[in-house]
Design a protein around this motif. Structure first.
Motif, PDB file in Angstrom:
ATOM      1  N   ILE A   1       0.852  -1.192   0.000  1.00  0.00           N
ATOM      2  CA  ILE A   1       0.000   0.000   0.000  1.00  0.00           C
ATOM      3  C   ILE A   1       0.885   1.239   0.000  1.00  0.00           C
ATOM      4  O   ILE A   1       2.072   1.156   0.359  1.00  0.00           O
ATOM      5  CB  ILE A   1      -0.930   0.020   1.230  1.00  0.00           C
ATOM      6  N   PRO A   2       0.346   2.382  -0.370  1.00  0.00           N
ATOM      7  CA  PRO A   2       1.147   3.611  -0.322  1.00  0.00           C
ATOM      8  C   PRO A   2       1.625   3.881   1.105  1.00  0.00           C
ATOM      9  O   PRO A   2       0.879   3.637   2.064  1.00  0.00           O
ATOM     10  CB  PRO A   2       0.161   4.685  -0.792  1.00  0.00           C
ATOM     11  N   PRO A   3       2.846   4.357   1.280  1.00  0.00           N
ATOM     12  CA  PRO A   3       3.351   4.653   2.622  1.00  0.00           C
ATOM     13  C   PRO A   3       2.432   5.570   3.420  1.00  0.00           C
ATOM     14  O   PRO A   3       2.326   5.440   4.647  1.00  0.00           O
ATOM     15  CB  PRO A   3       4.700   5.321   2.341  1.00  0.00           C
ATOM     16  N   SER A   4       1.725   6.434   2.733  1.00  0.00           N
ATOM     17  CA  SER A   4       0.832   7.360   3.419  1.00  0.00           C
ATOM     18  C   SER A   4      -0.360   6.658   4.075  1.00  0.00           C
ATOM     19  O   SER A   4      -1.023   7.228   4.945  1.00  0.00           O
ATOM     20  CB  SER A   4       0.319   8.420   2.436  1.00  0.00           C
ATOM     21  N   SER A   5      -0.641   5.416   3.645  1.00  0.00           N
ATOM     22  CA  SER A   5      -1.776   4.674   4.192  1.00  0.00           C
ATOM     23  C   SER A   5      -1.366   3.641   5.237  1.00  0.00           C
ATOM     24  O   SER A   5      -2.223   2.968   5.806  1.00  0.00           O
ATOM     25  CB  SER A   5      -2.528   3.959   3.065  1.00  0.00           C
TER      26      SER A   5
ATOM     27  N   ALA B   1      -3.711   1.483   8.002  1.00  0.00           N
ATOM     28  CA  ALA B   1      -3.842   0.026   7.905  1.00  0.00           C
ATOM     29  C   ALA B   1      -3.623  -0.626   9.266  1.00  0.00           C
ATOM     30  O   ALA B   1      -4.352  -1.542   9.659  1.00  0.00           O
ATOM     31  CB  ALA B   1      -2.846  -0.519   6.888  1.00  0.00           C
ATOM     32  N   LEU B   2      -2.625  -0.165  10.004  1.00  0.00           N
ATOM     33  CA  LEU B   2      -2.350  -0.731  11.325  1.00  0.00           C
ATOM     34  C   LEU B   2      -3.458  -0.380  12.305  1.00  0.00           C
ATOM     35  O   LEU B   2      -3.830  -1.198  13.163  1.00  0.00           O
ATOM     36  CB  LEU B   2      -0.998  -0.226  11.842  1.00  0.00           C
ATOM     37  N   SER B   3      -4.006   0.809  12.180  1.00  0.00           N
ATOM     38  CA  SER B   3      -5.117   1.220  13.029  1.00  0.00           C
ATOM     39  C   SER B   3      -6.362   0.378  12.752  1.00  0.00           C
ATOM     40  O   SER B   3      -7.112   0.025  13.670  1.00  0.00           O
ATOM     41  CB  SER B   3      -5.419   2.699  12.809  1.00  0.00           C
ATOM     42  N   LEU B   4      -6.563   0.038  11.482  1.00  0.00           N
ATOM     43  CA  LEU B   4      -7.695  -0.810  11.113  1.00  0.00           C
ATOM     44  C   LEU B   4      -7.622  -2.161  11.803  1.00  0.00           C
ATOM     45  O   LEU B   4      -8.633  -2.695  12.265  1.00  0.00           O
ATOM     46  CB  LEU B   4      -7.728  -1.012   9.598  1.00  0.00           C
ATOM     47  N   PHE B   5      -6.427  -2.721  11.872  1.00  0.00           N
ATOM     48  CA  PHE B   5      -6.295  -4.037  12.501  1.00  0.00           C
ATOM     49  C   PHE B   5      -6.609  -3.949  13.992  1.00  0.00           C
ATOM     50  O   PHE B   5      -7.224  -4.857  14.559  1.00  0.00           O
ATOM     51  CB  PHE B   5      -4.889  -4.599  12.280  1.00  0.00           C
TER      52      PHE B   5
ATOM     53  N   MET C   1     -15.100   1.017   3.058  1.00  0.00           N
ATOM     54  CA  MET C   1     -15.969   1.620   2.050  1.00  0.00           C
ATOM     55  C   MET C   1     -15.311   2.826   1.380  1.00  0.00           C
ATOM     56  O   MET C   1     -15.437   3.021   0.170  1.00  0.00           O
ATOM     57  CB  MET C   1     -17.296   2.058   2.689  1.00  0.00           C
ATOM     58  N   GLU C   2     -14.604   3.620   2.160  1.00  0.00           N
ATOM     59  CA  GLU C   2     -14.116   4.905   1.668  1.00  0.00           C
ATOM     60  C   GLU C   2     -12.735   4.844   1.025  1.00  0.00           C
ATOM     61  O   GLU C   2     -12.394   5.711   0.218  1.00  0.00           O
ATOM     62  CB  GLU C   2     -14.094   5.913   2.816  1.00  0.00           C
ATOM     63  N   SER C   3     -11.937   3.837   1.382  1.00  0.00           N
ATOM     64  CA  SER C   3     -10.558   3.794   0.912  1.00  0.00           C
ATOM     65  C   SER C   3     -10.322   2.580   0.023  1.00  0.00           C
ATOM     66  O   SER C   3     -10.033   1.482   0.511  1.00  0.00           O
ATOM     67  CB  SER C   3      -9.596   3.768   2.107  1.00  0.00           C
ATOM     68  N   LYS C   4     -10.424   2.775  -1.290  1.00  0.00           N
ATOM     69  CA  LYS C   4     -10.214   1.665  -2.221  1.00  0.00           C
ATOM     70  C   LYS C   4      -8.787   1.126  -2.136  1.00  0.00           C
ATOM     71  O   LYS C   4      -8.555  -0.065  -2.330  1.00  0.00           O
ATOM     72  CB  LYS C   4     -10.483   2.144  -3.649  1.00  0.00           C
ATOM     73  N   GLU C   5      -7.829   1.983  -1.815  1.00  0.00           N
ATOM     74  CA  GLU C   5      -6.449   1.525  -1.773  1.00  0.00           C
ATOM     75  C   GLU C   5      -6.183   0.600  -0.590  1.00  0.00           C
ATOM     76  O   GLU C   5      -5.177  -0.106  -0.562  1.00  0.00           O
ATOM     77  CB  GLU C   5      -5.489   2.710  -1.746  1.00  0.00           C
TER      78      GLU C   5
ATOM     79  N   ALA D   1     -18.765 -10.951   6.435  1.00  0.00           N
ATOM     80  CA  ALA D   1     -20.059 -10.788   5.772  1.00  0.00           C
ATOM     81  C   ALA D   1     -20.421  -9.312   5.624  1.00  0.00           C
ATOM     82  O   ALA D   1     -20.854  -8.870   4.554  1.00  0.00           O
ATOM     83  CB  ALA D   1     -21.143 -11.520   6.562  1.00  0.00           C
ATOM     84  N   LEU D   2     -20.235  -8.540   6.684  1.00  0.00           N
ATOM     85  CA  LEU D   2     -20.558  -7.111   6.642  1.00  0.00           C
ATOM     86  C   LEU D   2     -19.701  -6.384   5.613  1.00  0.00           C
ATOM     87  O   LEU D   2     -20.181  -5.498   4.893  1.00  0.00           O
ATOM     88  CB  LEU D   2     -20.365  -6.500   8.027  1.00  0.00           C
ATOM     89  N   THR D   3     -18.432  -6.748   5.536  1.00  0.00           N
ATOM     90  CA  THR D   3     -17.535  -6.099   4.584  1.00  0.00           C
ATOM     91  C   THR D   3     -17.931  -6.453   3.154  1.00  0.00           C
ATOM     92  O   THR D   3     -17.914  -5.592   2.264  1.00  0.00           O
ATOM     93  CB  THR D   3     -16.079  -6.501   4.852  1.00  0.00           C
ATOM     94  N   LEU D   4     -18.320  -7.697   2.919  1.00  0.00           N
ATOM     95  CA  LEU D   4     -18.791  -8.088   1.584  1.00  0.00           C
ATOM     96  C   LEU D   4     -20.039  -7.313   1.189  1.00  0.00           C
ATOM     97  O   LEU D   4     -20.236  -6.983   0.018  1.00  0.00           O
ATOM     98  CB  LEU D   4     -19.079  -9.589   1.548  1.00  0.00           C
ATOM     99  N   LEU D   5     -20.871  -7.007   2.162  1.00  0.00           N
ATOM    100  CA  LEU D   5     -22.100  -6.268   1.890  1.00  0.00           C
ATOM    101  C   LEU D   5     -21.843  -4.787   1.615  1.00  0.00           C
ATOM    102  O   LEU D   5     -22.585  -4.157   0.866  1.00  0.00           O
ATOM    103  CB  LEU D   5     -23.061  -6.392   3.082  1.00  0.00           C
ATOM    104  N   CYS D   6     -20.811  -4.237   2.254  1.00  0.00           N
ATOM    105  CA  CYS D   6     -20.570  -2.788   2.177  1.00  0.00           C
ATOM    106  C   CYS D   6     -19.452  -2.410   1.218  1.00  0.00           C
ATOM    107  O   CYS D   6     -19.496  -1.342   0.596  1.00  0.00           O
ATOM    108  CB  CYS D   6     -20.216  -2.253   3.568  1.00  0.00           C
ATOM    109  N   ALA D   7     -18.442  -3.258   1.112  1.00  0.00           N
ATOM    110  CA  ALA D   7     -17.247  -2.911   0.339  1.00  0.00           C
ATOM    111  C   ALA D   7     -16.678  -4.166  -0.299  1.00  0.00           C
ATOM    112  O   ALA D   7     -15.715  -4.750   0.198  1.00  0.00           O
ATOM    113  CB  ALA D   7     -16.204  -2.263   1.253  1.00  0.00           C
ATOM    114  N   PRO D   8     -17.263  -4.636  -1.401  1.00  0.00           N
ATOM    115  CA  PRO D   8     -16.827  -5.900  -2.007  1.00  0.00           C
ATOM    116  C   PRO D   8     -15.377  -5.829  -2.472  1.00  0.00           C
ATOM    117  O   PRO D   8     -14.884  -4.757  -2.823  1.00  0.00           O
ATOM    118  CB  PRO D   8     -17.782  -6.067  -3.195  1.00  0.00           C
ATOM    119  N   PRO D   9     -14.681  -6.975  -2.452  1.00  0.00           N
ATOM    120  CA  PRO D   9     -13.281  -6.994  -2.877  1.00  0.00           C
ATOM    121  C   PRO D   9     -13.134  -6.721  -4.366  1.00  0.00           C
ATOM    122  O   PRO D   9     -14.026  -7.021  -5.161  1.00  0.00           O
ATOM    123  CB  PRO D   9     -12.824  -8.421  -2.532  1.00  0.00           C
ATOM    124  N   ASP D  10     -12.011  -6.144  -4.727  1.00  0.00           N
ATOM    125  CA  ASP D  10     -11.739  -5.842  -6.130  1.00  0.00           C
ATOM    126  C   ASP D  10     -11.383  -7.124  -6.898  1.00  0.00           C
ATOM    127  O   ASP D  10     -11.140  -8.180  -6.304  1.00  0.00           O
ATOM    128  CB  ASP D  10     -10.593  -4.842  -6.242  1.00  0.00           C
ATOM    129  N   ALA D  11     -11.331  -7.014  -8.205  1.00  0.00           N
ATOM    130  CA  ALA D  11     -10.966  -8.146  -9.055  1.00  0.00           C
ATOM    131  C   ALA D  11      -9.592  -8.669  -8.658  1.00  0.00           C
ATOM    132  O   ALA D  11      -8.665  -7.902  -8.420  1.00  0.00           O
ATOM    133  CB  ALA D  11     -10.967  -7.723 -10.519  1.00  0.00           C
TER     134      ALA D  11
END
Length: 206
Positions: free
Chosen positions: A39-43, A47-51, A78-82, A115-125
């Motif tokens: 991921i970009p260094p700025s993110s 990412a660590l906060s998300l975990f 939902m908001e951060s595609k990267e 399940a919630l993540t699949l409903l709100c922010a599906p994974p990319d190809a």
């Protein structure tokens, strides 16, 4: 998949790196010190906060409002595609053989968040194939597998997604509705069904 989604940033020419990569993709109740994806260094900090939010949601890290932490996790997804692939790799990491002492409830919280993540922010190809393969092999039961796989397929075509993130206090009910709806084939329940069911459950609880 490992190069794209699993620790490509550290898999370079050091002894023991494969073992380190393997442990990074196993369940852990401790915070991450390195993102699981490129991921970009700025993110990286986010990412660590998300975990940490994910650990709090599942009850593996103390927090007075775990549902609020789950809400933060989903909002970022939902908001951060990267960070989308990172979010899914973190979830699969935590679903990889949680320790017995954590209890079945902890594992279910991670399945709920998937399940919630699949409903709100599906994974990319690409990432969706990785998640699909994991669910087919590791889902806790046949009914859950069918529902999760069906939602992955819907997400590929942006169908039956939640257009708004449920409030934090309704996340557990929304997840239960996803896994608990009866009388409909996995491919036939809708996002509207889920919201209706979760609202009904919340009304009963109050």
């Amino acid at each position: 998949a490992a190069k794209r989604y699993g620790l490509a940033s550290i898999a370079t020419g050091r002894s023991g790196v494969e073992a380190l990569a393997a442990t990074m993709l196993e369940h852990s109740a401790r915070p991450l010190h390195l993102s699981l994806t490129e991921i970009p260094p700025s993110s990286a900090k986010e990412a660590l906060s998300l975990f940490r939010s994910l650990l709090c949601w599942a009850g593996e890290r103390a927090d007075p409002c775990p549902s609020a932490q789950g809400h933060l996790f989903l909002q970022s997804a939902m908001e951060s595609k990267e960070l989308r692939a990172e979010v899914y790799m973190q979830l699969l990491k935590q679903l990889s053989a949680p320790p017995a002492e954590a209890g079945t409830g902890t594992a279910q919280k991670y399945w709920d968040m998937l399940a919630l993540t699949l409903l709100c922010a599906p994974p990319d190809a690409g990432c969706d194939d990785f998640v699909h393969a994991y669910v087919v092999k590791h889902a806790p039961d046949a009914a859950s597998r069918r529902r999760l796989v069906a939602q992955i397929h819907k997400g590929r075509y942006k169908q039956e997604l939640l257009t708004e993130l449920p409030p934090a206090d309704r996340l557990p009910d929304t997840a239960r509705a996803f896994f608990g709806l009866r009388g409909k084939a996995a491919s036939r329940f809708s996002a509207e069904d889920l919201m209706t069911a979760s609202m009904h459950a919340s009304e009963i609880a109050s």
